[in-house]
Scaffold this motif. Sequence first.
Motif, PDB file in Angstrom:
ATOM      1  N   ARG A  29       0.811  -1.225   0.000  1.00 36.69           N
ATOM      2  CA  ARG A  29       0.000   0.000   0.000  1.00 36.69           C
ATOM      3  C   ARG A  29       0.841   1.270   0.000  1.00 36.69           C
ATOM      4  O   ARG A  29       0.491   2.262  -0.643  1.00 36.69           O
ATOM      5  CB  ARG A  29      -0.898   0.003   1.251  1.00 36.69           C
ATOM      6  CG  ARG A  29      -1.820   1.200   1.362  1.00 36.69           C
ATOM      7  CD  ARG A  29      -2.639   1.126   2.645  1.00 36.69           C
ATOM      8  NE  ARG A  29      -3.476  -0.062   2.698  1.00 36.69           N
ATOM      9  CZ  ARG A  29      -4.678  -0.161   2.132  1.00 36.69           C
ATOM     10  NH1 ARG A  29      -5.191   0.876   1.493  1.00 36.69           N
ATOM     11  NH2 ARG A  29      -5.360  -1.276   2.206  1.00 36.69           N
ATOM     12  N   THR A  30       1.936   1.244   0.729  1.00 34.75           N
ATOM     13  CA  THR A  30       2.807   2.418   0.770  1.00 34.75           C
ATOM     14  C   THR A  30       4.084   2.127  -0.025  1.00 34.75           C
ATOM     15  O   THR A  30       4.424   0.959  -0.283  1.00 34.75           O
ATOM     16  CB  THR A  30       3.218   2.759   2.212  1.00 34.75           C
ATOM     17  OG1 THR A  30       4.042   1.703   2.716  1.00 34.75           O
ATOM     18  CG2 THR A  30       2.006   2.935   3.116  1.00 34.75           C
ATOM     19  N   ALA A  34       5.995  -1.418  -0.489  1.00 34.98           N
ATOM     20  CA  ALA A  34       6.236  -1.953  -1.827  1.00 34.98           C
ATOM     21  C   ALA A  34       7.727  -2.246  -2.019  1.00 34.98           C
ATOM     22  O   ALA A  34       8.093  -3.298  -2.565  1.00 34.98           O
ATOM     23  CB  ALA A  34       5.745  -0.976  -2.889  1.00 34.98           C
ATOM     24  N   ALA A  84      -5.767  15.636  -4.353  1.00 32.96           N
ATOM     25  CA  ALA A  84      -7.119  15.086  -4.509  1.00 32.96           C
ATOM     26  C   ALA A  84      -7.464  14.222  -3.304  1.00 32.96           C
ATOM     27  O   ALA A  84      -6.600  13.490  -2.807  1.00 32.96           O
ATOM     28  CB  ALA A  84      -7.204  14.257  -5.782  1.00 32.96           C
ATOM     29  N   ALA A  86      -9.723  11.116  -1.343  1.00 28.03           N
ATOM     30  CA  ALA A  86      -9.923   9.709  -1.725  1.00 28.03           C
ATOM     31  C   ALA A  86     -11.058   9.540  -2.733  1.00 28.03           C
ATOM     32  O   ALA A  86     -10.947   8.732  -3.668  1.00 28.03           O
ATOM     33  CB  ALA A  86     -10.184   8.883  -0.468  1.00 28.03           C
ATOM     34  N   ALA A 126       2.203   0.589  -8.829  1.00 29.85           N
ATOM     35  CA  ALA A 126       1.025  -0.139  -8.340  1.00 29.85           C
ATOM     36  C   ALA A 126       0.208  -0.653  -9.523  1.00 29.85           C
ATOM     37  O   ALA A 126       0.175  -0.062 -10.597  1.00 29.85           O
ATOM     38  CB  ALA A 126       0.165   0.774  -7.472  1.00 29.85           C
TER      39      ALA A 126
HETATM   40  N1  5CA Z   1       1.043   0.846  -3.811  1.00 35.39           N
HETATM   41  C1  5CA Z   1       1.884   1.919  -3.366  1.00 35.39           C
HETATM   42  C2  5CA Z   1       3.279   1.872  -3.963  1.00 35.39           C
HETATM   43  S1  5CA Z   1       3.313   1.642  -5.688  1.00 35.39           S
HETATM   44  C3  5CA Z   1       1.187   3.229  -3.635  1.00 35.39           C
HETATM   45  O1  5CA Z   1       0.134   3.260  -4.252  1.00 35.39           O
HETATM   46  N2  5CA Z   1       1.808   4.295  -3.168  1.00 35.39           N
HETATM   47  S2  5CA Z   1       1.282   5.784  -3.456  1.00 35.39           S
HETATM   48  O2  5CA Z   1       2.243   6.625  -2.821  1.00 35.39           O
HETATM   49  O3  5CA Z   1       1.065   5.983  -4.830  1.00 35.39           O
HETATM   50  O4  5CA Z   1      -0.109   5.903  -2.804  1.00 35.39           O
HETATM   51  C4  5CA Z   1      -0.255   6.195  -1.479  1.00 35.39           C
HETATM   52  C5  5CA Z   1      -0.282   7.698  -1.360  1.00 35.39           C
HETATM   53  O5  5CA Z   1      -1.593   8.147  -1.234  1.00 35.39           O
HETATM   54  C6  5CA Z   1       0.486   8.183  -0.175  1.00 35.39           C
HETATM   55  O6  5CA Z   1       1.735   8.683  -0.579  1.00 35.39           O
HETATM   56  C7  5CA Z   1      -0.339   9.283   0.380  1.00 35.39           C
HETATM   57  O7  5CA Z   1       0.315  10.510   0.227  1.00 35.39           O
HETATM   58  C8  5CA Z   1      -1.579   9.298  -0.453  1.00 35.39           C
HETATM   59  N3  5CA Z   1      -2.740   9.325   0.405  1.00 35.39           N
HETATM   60  C9  5CA Z   1      -3.010   8.497   1.418  1.00 35.39           C
HETATM   61  N4  5CA Z   1      -4.154   8.847   2.026  1.00 35.39           N
HETATM   62  C10 5CA Z   1      -4.635   9.932   1.368  1.00 35.39           C
HETATM   63  C11 5CA Z   1      -5.794  10.750   1.484  1.00 35.39           C
HETATM   64  N5  5CA Z   1      -6.725  10.531   2.417  1.00 35.39           N
HETATM   65  N6  5CA Z   1      -5.981  11.760   0.614  1.00 35.39           N
HETATM   66  C12 5CA Z   1      -5.081  11.980  -0.351  1.00 35.39           C
HETATM   67  N7  5CA Z   1      -3.966  11.248  -0.509  1.00 35.39           N
HETATM   68  C13 5CA Z   1      -3.735  10.242   0.338  1.00 35.39           C
END
Ligand code: 5CA
Length: 156
Positions: A29-30, A34, A84, A86, A126
Amino acid sequence: MKASVQRVADALEQLGINVEITEFAESTRTAEEAAAAVNSTLGQIVKSLVFLAGEQPVLALVSGTNRVDTEKLAAVAGGTIKRANADIVREATGFSIGGVPPVGHTTPLPTYLDRDLLQYQVVWAAAGTPNAVFPIAPDELQRITNATVVDLAAAS
Ligand code: 5CA
């Protein structure tokens, strides 16, 4: 394979590239998770981040070690830049935060690629869910996303 991962697989196939999506038992997820799952450096993980440039959703493909400097993004995307939420992410891409892929979105988004990704032979993005990723050469990622390569990194 989950339906949202299948959509990414279909999009990649339509783009004519042969990449292997891996679904992990553990979370990707993060960017940190990853990197641990694929045994890469954090910098090789592609964060697919949605911003609003004015009203227009745009996609920033950012190295896992970088934070986006929204002024730099504003300079190329135009308008006032906001993160943006969710709901907007899901609406604009068809995917939920944590699994947003660089391709296969509901509608194509203007896309900006962090130039720091180009230093690697392979990067990981991802693939539709918070436990699916795929490897790709960064120049190929740029080509299939039709991304503008830019310096996006905030000073660290
Ligand atoms: N699967 C992983 C690695 S490929 C991934 O998708 N990472 S990401 O960084 O692209 O997606 C997570 C990101 O979403 C985080 O860096 C975070 O900044 C963002 N995020 C998490 N929660 C929220 C939220 N409530 N609103 C906006 N952005 C968010």
